[in-house]
Scaffold this motif. Sequence first.
Motif, mmCIF file in Angstrom:
data_model
loop_
_atom_site.group_PDB
_atom_site.id
_atom_site.type_symbol
_atom_site.label_atom_id
_atom_site.label_comp_id
_atom_site.label_asym_id
_atom_site.label_seq_id
_atom_site.Cartn_x
_atom_site.Cartn_y
_atom_site.Cartn_z
ATOM 1 N N ARG A 1 0.826 -1.206 0.000
ATOM 2 C CA ARG A 1 0.000 0.000 0.000
ATOM 3 C C ARG A 1 0.863 1.260 0.000
ATOM 4 N NH1 ARG A 1 -3.688 -0.218 5.014
ATOM 5 N NH2 ARG A 1 -4.535 1.687 4.058
ATOM 6 N N ARG B 1 2.212 1.854 -3.504
ATOM 7 C CA ARG B 1 1.208 2.364 -4.446
ATOM 8 C C ARG B 1 0.947 3.858 -4.220
ATOM 9 N NH1 ARG B 1 -1.706 -2.315 -3.076
ATOM 10 N NH2 ARG B 1 -3.218 -1.061 -1.895
ATOM 11 N N ALA C 1 1.869 7.190 -6.763
ATOM 12 C CA ALA C 1 0.855 8.175 -7.157
ATOM 13 C C ALA C 1 1.276 9.583 -6.764
ATOM 14 C CB ALA C 1 -0.484 7.821 -6.520
ATOM 15 N N GLU D 1 -4.797 17.789 -5.612
ATOM 16 C CA GLU D 1 -4.416 16.744 -6.563
ATOM 17 C C GLU D 1 -3.824 15.536 -5.833
ATOM 18 O OE1 GLU D 1 -1.559 16.317 -10.523
ATOM 19 O OE2 GLU D 1 -2.129 18.306 -9.769
ATOM 20 N N SER E 1 -4.415 14.601 -2.755
ATOM 21 C CA SER E 1 -5.471 13.898 -2.023
ATOM 22 C C SER E 1 -6.224 12.951 -2.953
ATOM 23 C CB SER E 1 -6.426 14.908 -1.388
ATOM 24 O OG SER E 1 -7.441 14.246 -0.666
ATOM 25 N N ARG E 2 -6.585 13.435 -4.124
ATOM 26 C CA ARG E 2 -7.303 12.575 -5.073
ATOM 27 C C ARG E 2 -6.446 11.388 -5.479
ATOM 28 N NH1 ARG E 2 -8.744 17.678 -7.238
ATOM 29 N NH2 ARG E 2 -7.105 17.467 -8.823
ATOM 30 N N ALA E 3 -5.183 11.652 -5.772
ATOM 31 C CA ALA E 3 -4.292 10.586 -6.233
ATOM 32 C C ALA E 3 -4.083 9.526 -5.158
ATOM 33 C CB ALA E 3 -2.946 11.175 -6.659
ATOM 34 N N HIS F 1 -6.010 8.776 -2.532
ATOM 35 C CA HIS F 1 -7.224 8.018 -2.233
ATOM 36 C C HIS F 1 -7.627 7.116 -3.402
ATOM 37 C CE1 HIS F 1 -8.385 9.626 1.706
ATOM 38 N NE2 HIS F 1 -7.807 10.734 1.308
ATOM 39 N N ASP F 2 -7.281 7.518 -4.618
ATOM 40 C CA ASP F 2 -7.508 6.615 -5.760
ATOM 41 C C ASP F 2 -6.595 5.395 -5.653
ATOM 42 O OD1 ASP F 2 -9.447 8.223 -6.827
ATOM 43 O OD2 ASP F 2 -8.137 9.169 -8.314
ATOM 44 N N ALA F 3 -5.366 5.613 -5.212
ATOM 45 C CA ALA F 3 -4.412 4.509 -5.089
ATOM 46 C C ALA F 3 -4.752 3.599 -3.923
ATOM 47 C CB ALA F 3 -2.991 5.059 -4.916
ATOM 48 N N ASP F 4 -5.332 4.177 -2.859
ATOM 49 C CA ASP F 4 -5.640 3.395 -1.657
ATOM 50 C C ASP F 4 -6.796 4.070 -0.922
ATOM 51 O OD1 ASP F 4 -5.701 2.386 1.028
ATOM 52 O OD2 ASP F 4 -3.685 1.623 0.735
ATOM 53 N N PRO F 5 -8.016 3.596 -1.113
ATOM 54 C CA PRO F 5 -9.178 4.231 -0.473
ATOM 55 C C PRO F 5 -9.100 4.263 1.047
ATOM 56 C CG PRO F 5 -9.879 2.756 -2.228
ATOM 57 C CD PRO F 5 -8.416 2.509 -2.029
#
Length: 259
Positions: free
Chosen positions: A112, A115, A119, A157, A159-161, A163-167
């Motif tokens: 994790r 990943r 990102a 940006e 934050s989005r990246a 959380h997309d990589a690991d919710p």
Amino acid sequence: MPDRTTETGLAQALETLAAAPRLLVALDFDGTLAPFADDPARVGALPGSWAAVLTLQRARDTEVVLVSGRPLGSLAAVSHAPETMALIGSHGVEWRVDGHDEAALTEEETARVARIGAALDAVGARHPGVVIEHKPAGHGVHTRRVSAEEAAATNAEASRAAHDADPGVLERGGKDILEFAVRHVTKGDAIDRLRELRGADAVFFAGDDVTDEDGFRVLRDGDVGVKVGEGDTLAAHRVADPAALTDVLKQLGRLRATR
């Protein structure tokens, strides 16, 4: 808890604290013992504060521990703490206590972290001046060197990246840094654990950042919390800056050495 600091009130609180049979002194590093710098590798504790820290470390039935968001290796390098001093890095994930290091991640956690790091590296590459700091259990996005507008865009940006990589990633903000971690551990957890391990009767904790509020949150009656600088806080006491904290640490050191 309201900010009710007066110089007299803090002095009285320190006198009471210094009488505790066993005292734990927990201190953040950056912005607390050391002023901030653009290069995190080139900071250092104020000489007066560090002298007071060493005085406290030598006092009977007293233990000093540095509790930082920095990775453990970075904290050891910039603080030059003696091997006998306990260090806690990455907001409580990494421990150097009693000469032993503790920071083992599971294989899943390691994957994790990788990943999320990949990102965030991609985000950093699109924003010159932003520094991505890789830690054992997460990563930090440093925006001290860019404008407020650039920092806001980068953080959104990132934050989005992440959380997309690991919710399930833990996100927390600080002074010119946005951090992402895979373990939900706080400085408050670390202070609670240390209090139990050492059988401490009272705790002194000083910090400057929003992540230090987790430490102030676990303080009990008889403990003393000192917020360094501005901002809302749960701490009962406040000083203006790291230089002002020097005087507090010196006073506590004198009281503890002569109790």
